[in-house]
Design an enzyme around this catalytic site. Structure first.
Site, short mmCIF file in Angstrom:
data_model
loop_
_atom_site.label_atom_id
_atom_site.label_comp_id
_atom_site.label_asym_id
_atom_site.label_seq_id
_atom_site.Cartn_x
_atom_site.Cartn_y
_atom_site.Cartn_z
N THR A 33 74.38 72.96 26.60
CA THR A 33 75.42 72.10 27.18
C THR A 33 76.01 71.13 26.17
O THR A 33 77.21 70.85 26.21
CB THR A 33 74.82 71.29 28.37
OG1 THR A 33 74.41 72.22 29.36
CG2 THR A 33 75.81 70.32 28.96
N ASP A 66 73.77 79.89 26.01
CA ASP A 66 73.17 79.07 27.05
C ASP A 66 71.68 79.40 26.93
O ASP A 66 71.31 80.58 26.85
CB ASP A 66 73.72 79.52 28.41
CG ASP A 66 73.18 78.70 29.56
OD1 ASP A 66 71.94 78.59 29.68
OD2 ASP A 66 73.99 78.15 30.32
N SER A 67 70.82 78.40 26.91
CA SER A 67 69.42 78.69 26.57
C SER A 67 68.71 79.52 27.64
O SER A 67 67.58 79.96 27.42
CB SER A 67 68.65 77.41 26.26
OG SER A 67 68.32 76.73 27.44
N SER A 68 69.35 79.76 28.77
CA SER A 68 68.75 80.68 29.75
C SER A 68 68.72 82.10 29.18
O SER A 68 68.02 82.96 29.70
CB SER A 68 69.54 80.66 31.05
OG SER A 68 69.54 79.36 31.54
N THR A 117 68.89 72.67 27.42
CA THR A 117 67.68 72.05 27.98
C THR A 117 66.85 73.03 28.82
O THR A 117 65.64 72.85 28.96
CB THR A 117 68.04 70.84 28.87
OG1 THR A 117 68.93 71.28 29.88
CG2 THR A 117 68.67 69.73 28.07
N ASP A 118 67.50 74.06 29.37
CA ASP A 118 66.79 74.92 30.34
C ASP A 118 65.51 75.51 29.77
O ASP A 118 64.49 75.56 30.47
CB ASP A 118 67.71 76.05 30.82
CG ASP A 118 68.79 75.54 31.76
OD1 ASP A 118 68.69 74.38 32.20
OD2 ASP A 118 69.72 76.31 32.05
N GLN A 148 49.62 74.63 39.00
CA GLN A 148 51.00 74.38 39.45
C GLN A 148 51.33 72.89 39.41
O GLN A 148 52.50 72.52 39.47
CB GLN A 148 51.18 74.89 40.88
CG GLN A 148 51.04 76.38 40.98
CD GLN A 148 51.16 76.91 42.40
OE1 GLN A 148 51.53 76.17 43.32
NE2 GLN A 148 50.83 78.16 42.59
N CYS A 149 50.30 72.04 39.32
CA CYS A 149 50.55 70.59 39.23
C CYS A 149 51.00 70.27 37.81
O CYS A 149 50.44 70.80 36.85
CB CYS A 149 49.27 69.80 39.49
SG CYS A 149 48.52 70.11 41.07
N1 ASP Z 1 72.20 75.89 30.85
C1 ASP Z 1 72.17 74.96 29.74
C2 ASP Z 1 71.27 75.51 28.66
O1 ASP Z 1 70.09 75.44 28.78
C3 ASP Z 1 71.70 73.63 30.22
C4 ASP Z 1 71.64 72.57 29.15
O2 ASP Z 1 71.88 72.74 28.00
O3 ASP Z 1 71.32 71.44 29.54
O4 ASP Z 1 71.76 76.03 27.69
#
Ligand code: ASP
Length: 356
Positions: A28, A72-74, A104-105, A292-293
């Site tokens: 992002t 996009d890091s996804s 961030t993902d 899971q915690c």
């Molecule tokens: N979908 C974005 C990514 O991980 C989200 C981000 O960067 O905050 O690339």
């Protein structure tokens, strides 16, 4: 491996304080709004620089590597981790530190993976990103990027203050393999429930030195770039069905599973479940148990519902995050073939990802 290189601040009036290599992967931070398709897409790094003119005033040498395929890091893949590892290894002697701009993902997965892959790391590798694109007025990208650079460049007596893989985000510096994305809307995107922050940035940047991996003058960097992809995460839930679990446990190509169990590492005690796990473990499947915690730890044997797992040969992941557990499993499986050795290595901390 293809990328472009841009040099910033090549001619500084005084001797540069430090040299930092920035690797831009996407996310992002560097995205723009594509009106035609009503979505955020990665854009050119030169445009990113236009939005942070301050970095041209920093008194250290800055080089930026821009990966050809900004993502996009996804869409992150172990092949990109390997590419990042190679870039760091190949430039290791030339730069004092590294900053990776990342979505961030999956940032916590990349940080965890790199912490295992870069054995003997003695220089800062700081990942950062943003919740809002850098072109937006209220963006968090500028502060995250500039402070990540400052932390990467920070030295005392010629030695880096933070010689490990970290995530810097929203004023907090966290150990990379302890961090977790917890928030998709507010700016405080990451937390580290089981390990203290390594630094906090306010008017001054305050380092939490007792918790930072100490600098070791004589260690050499070794890159382990292979990761085993034939793994999966299996989160438990009440009512999880026998045919589904059985199908997973019997997948012939699968080598390892991170079992996301309840609470302190507990799982159902149904005979079909425990027998299925046992058959898989006896066949050589590695099962790594994390909770899971977000906070706390797996203590196999504390409850009856976890004692059986211990007896079967499931490995306790102690207080590991899922992100650290799955990347550690991928890393260890790529290195070892003997089940007992794999289990032993998983059960012991490699680079601060778990406390026993
Ligand atoms: N979908 C974005 C990514 O991980 C989200 C981000 O960067 O905050 O690339």
């Amino acid at each position: 491996m293809s990328y472009r290189t841009v040099h910033i601040n090549p001619v500084l009036p005084n001797t540069p304080r430090s040299s930092v290599l920035v690797i831009y992967t996407g996310g992002t931070l560097g995205m723009v709004y594509d009106r035609n398709n009503d979505q955020l897409v990665p854009f050119n790094f030169e445009q990113v620089l236009d939005h942070v003119p301050e970095i041209r005033r920093l008194d250290f040498e800055l080089t930026v590597i821009i990966l050809d395929h900004l993502i996009d890091s996804s869409n992150m893949q172990p092949a990109v981790w390997s590419q990042l590892g190679h870039i760091i290894r190949d430039n290791y002697d030339e730069y004092d530190s590294f900053v990776i701009l990342h979505g961030t993902d999956t940032m916590a997965y990349t940080a965890s993976a790199l912490s295992f892959m870069l054995e003997g790391l003695n220089k800062p590798v700081i990942l950062t990103g943003a919740q809002l694109p850098i072109g937006v007025a209220r963006t968090d990208a500028r502060e995250n990027f500039i402070t990540a650079l400052e932390i990467a460049a920070a030295q005392e007596n010629g030695q880096p203050l933070v010689p490990e893989v970290c995530i810097y985000f929203n004023s907090m510096l966290l150990r990379g393999n302890r961090a977790k994305k917890k928030e998709s809307v507010h700016f405080n995107a990451f937390h580290s429930e089981n390990y203290p922050h390594l630094a906090m940035a306010g008017v001054r940047i305050e380092y939490n030195t007792p918790f930072i991996t100490p600098y070791q003058p004589d260690v050499k960097l070794t890159l382990h770039h292979r990761m085993e992809a034939r793994v999966m995460v299996l989160p438990l839930f009440p009512g999880i069905s026998q045919p589904v679990v059985q199908a997973i446990l019997e997948l012939p190509t699968l080598r390892g599973i991170v079992l996301e169990s309840f609470g302190a590492g507990n799982a159902p005690t149904d005979a079909w479940f425990l027998d299925g796990l046992k058959r898989a473990v006896d066949r050589g499947m590695i099962i790594f148990n994390v909770s899971q915690c977000d906070g706390g730890r797996v203590t196999q044997g504390r409850y009856q519902t976890s004692k059986h797992l211990d007896q079967i040969g499931v490995v306790s992941g102690a207080d590991c995050t899922v992100e650290a557990a799955i990347t550690k499993l991928m890393f260890v499986l790529a290195q070892e073939s003997d089940s007992a050795t794999i289990r032993k290595r998983l059960a012991e901390p490699i680079c601060g990802e778990m406390s026993l």
